[in-house]
Design an enzyme around this catalytic site. Sequence first.
Site, PDB file in Angstrom:
ATOM      1  N   HIS A  93      -5.480   3.726  -3.276  1.00 27.05           N
ATOM      2  CA  HIS A  93      -6.749   3.220  -2.750  1.00 27.05           C
ATOM      3  C   HIS A  93      -6.861   3.185  -1.220  1.00 27.05           C
ATOM      4  CE1 HIS A  93      -4.506  -0.731  -3.159  1.00 27.05           C
ATOM      5  NE2 HIS A  93      -4.949  -0.816  -1.903  1.00 27.05           N
ATOM      6  N   ASP A 143       0.851  -1.189   0.000  1.00 33.67           N
ATOM      7  CA  ASP A 143       0.000   0.000   0.000  1.00 33.67           C
ATOM      8  C   ASP A 143       0.887   1.239   0.000  1.00 33.67           C
ATOM      9  OD1 ASP A 143      -2.757  -1.022   0.147  1.00 33.67           O
ATOM     10  OD2 ASP A 143      -2.080  -1.912   2.015  1.00 33.67           O
ATOM     11  N   ASP A 168      -6.362  -4.985  -4.771  1.00 32.91           N
ATOM     12  CA  ASP A 168      -6.922  -4.538  -3.494  1.00 32.91           C
ATOM     13  C   ASP A 168      -7.854  -3.349  -3.618  1.00 32.91           C
ATOM     14  OD1 ASP A 168      -7.159  -4.664  -0.685  1.00 32.91           O
ATOM     15  OD2 ASP A 168      -5.599  -3.173  -0.403  1.00 32.91           O
TER      16      ASP A 168
END
Length: 1004
Positions: free
Chosen positions: A578, A264, A374
Amino acid sequence: MHDDRTLVEARLRRVLDERIRPAVYPESVPLEVAVWHAPGEPVPVAEGLAADVEPITVGSRWGAPWGTSWFRVTGTVPEAWAGRTVEAVLDLGFDENMPGFQCEGLVYRPDGTPVKGLNPRNQWVRIGAPVQGGEEVRLHVEAASNPVVMDYRPFTPTPLGDLETAGSDPQYTLTRMDLAVLDETVWHLVTDLEVLGELMAELPVDAPRRWEILRAVERALDAVDLQDVGGTAEQARSRLTDVLAAPAVPSAHRISAVGHAHIDSAWLWPLRETVRKVARTAANMTALLDDEPDFVFAMSQAQQWAWVKEHRPEVWARVKKAVAEGRFVPAGGMWVESDTNMPGSEAMARQFVHGKRFFLDEFGVENDEAWLPDTFGFAAGLPQIIKAAGSRYLLTQKISWSRTNRFPHHTFRWEGIDGTRIFTHFPPVDTYNCSMRGAEIAHAVRNFKDKGAARHSLAPTGWGDGGGGTTREMVAKAARLRDLEGSATVTWETPSAFFAKAEAENPEPPVWVGELYLELHRATLTSQAGTKQGNRRSEHLLREAELWAATAAVRTGFPYPYADLDRIWKTVLLHQFHDILPGSSIAWVHREARATYARVADELGGIIDAAQRALAGEGSVPLLFNAAPHTRSGVPAGGARPAEMSGRTTRAERPDGGHVLDNGLLRVGVDARGLVDSALDLAAGRETIAPGRTGNLLQLHQDLPNMWDAWDVDEFYRNTVTDLTDADEVTPGDDGVTVRIVRTFGASRVTQVLSLPPGEKRLVVDTEVDWHETEKFLKLAFPLDLHTDRYASETQFGHFFRPTHTNTSWEAAKFEACNHRFVHLQEPDWGVAVVNDGTYGHDVTRAVRGDGGTTTTVRVSLLRAPRFPDPETDQGVHRFRHALVPGASIGDAVREGWRVNLPERRLLGAGEVAPLVTVDRDSVVVTAVKLADDGSGDVVVRFHEAHGARARATLTAGFPVAGVEVTDLLERPLADTAPPAVDDGRITVRLRPFELTTLRLKRA
């Protein structure tokens, strides 16, 4: 034979845990350890290596939250270990159950060469195989004491999510710093037994294969001397040879394993820490590639590659070498793995432009796939964008998280709003952190929904975030699963190799039409309102900056700011990641995002102002610059001239203490509580507000989801609602023709201004909220007297219809959904739009009244107040602008959505500025006018059909055109598309519903 299965299985578990695994490192000696704690933010490698260190012992606490500690470990290999395999085992205080969410380290040699990362499941550093006795060992570890923000009580509010509130208490205990002998035979025995034990547990109890494995395992355990595991490990392994050699059946499911570490770009750590997470993982994976010739690793997100190049050149050199060998694979072709619901049309396109161009420029690699495992659902406009970028495939995983309905396919063609279909795979392993456990492999086989038509699936394999990627244990397991009876077969492959095989074996898979809606994480459309507004504003400022800079460059020789625009686009694209744009990151991330958006706005404002001044020239003529794609106030799209004013607005007081606003097109009644009880379309004679109901109604809900506080809103939130009808003030605005409303509730205050612009059929609602609630959800409701079974939400390059009913569980699950600038509802001859300047979440419900009419209520989601991962989410002042547009067609909705997001800019100048390009049809919307990225001076125009109908339009260039090309998003000519003819700067185009087109105009 007596059934002793459970006895043998229990024996296997205990012997592995208590005897065999501990024997992997049969001998060890402690290393000497010293440490330097960097006083602030991370320092350059050279500074960390040269720092003065102080002794520290195993068992000591270390590491303030978000700190960096440089450990120096030294020692000498015992002479008795000569010729053996020796590793340093460095445990910084890891919890092996939490790979990716705690402390991490990157190991360096004294000369600054990176060796590999240290992670909870990856604590070893190879010293030698074989090693020389008496060899001196000296290693440095750059250790990050990232606090555990989400632990075994995962959604507990914590101050650890921001450096400003995290405190200074040490977070970790130094656990092990040893030199150790690695017994490779025992290590392989562990892997043999794990693979067979895990496979055995997944086979039917009455399957002969299960019992063959059980007996082989029993014989192997009998061969192990529990007091001399190392001396008997080879004999134990020999008793497993036959069962490990039994080949898979010809019909076995085939898994393409792709080494992977989903990182991430920000989440429970700030952006600066992701830079280091990526470097650690890349160092790990290049080292593993050197050791494992069959292994292949794929890394997505061009931004993360760029970080390695900029911040860790030593790691970058190793990465480039592995890419050239075809084993470290750029994946996805996007700048980041962005959210795809909320980014606007151009931003979604630029994710691919900047991502693909980076990989092309650096490696000559072009991705065929979009890689988004994801992301929280997928907008219906995305297939066309993927195709327009020159890609063919999509991989996602998150749809497996849906709570209500199980998605019916794993391999399918996904059809978008314009009819584009993209071959899509959704791995049945149901994780993007596969570790090659038998349970995962068996689940993929059982779960695969396309049996009979296909038998290939993909497994992204490795620990993500700070977990360090694929481990040598995963590779060893995959080697045993390459061709093993009872299991799917496993082969390391690149994403492109998988997709080629999957499409070849299943060329006509099922088709899914429309959005891929995730039945979870719906609150990400609302959380962190400041981040979302910053994104929306930045998107539109970038449009303006490109438009006016390109126009000024062509008309006046204005220096087009290529480098600045490129850099700013990449900044905005990064923040669409995201977990940033959706509002699901820690406070530190969103604090920095707000500051970044402010800097972006200032810089883009400067570019816009400079370009407009160059165009306006010196003079006293009041000019209105219109950056919208439609004529406004008599000013053409992309041009400037004096505004044409028409009409006037009046306000009158009602006997009941309310007010009436009237501009000759729309008459709006506001009651004494500041609620809209009438919005009459005067030309149509049609009332907008449902009988007995009021609009501009603020509604407050309790909002404590069962899990995932910043991410989720659960449907039961609707069970309790408070209508905020009490008003402290309902008074005329300062201009005399608006209505100002003030309400207080809880610890918060709302100020609204209702206005009717002259000559425009829209009610503008400006809302300022000073928000100080906790675990609440604020919505703005408009109950409409309108009967329809569907409504339109704007998405990238068009709009998408959703039902207003809940006939099935699929429809009922969409109780919160995404729109861009508008939602639109329509009966055959009359419609209503609700437009916004920075909100995304909404819901639409319908009810039948006692009079037989239908009330369809649109509610805009304004604010939430979750406490995890940011305990102060959205506290403070927020400003929103919405407009209710009665009598609106879909074209009106499109136009008004652009209007509310592109406020007028006025400047004194010499005279009119003609547009650089014009289009003669309102349904053809220009989303970008810019100069080509290659610096050629060519003008690039991107447009699409926005109403959902076929269109024939003429695009006219306001400059001499030498030629035109139809291009992809990367501004490369499409080989199979003939260029349209140019007649004195006029280009005729024909578009399908929602079709996207990019033209490159060569200047004469």
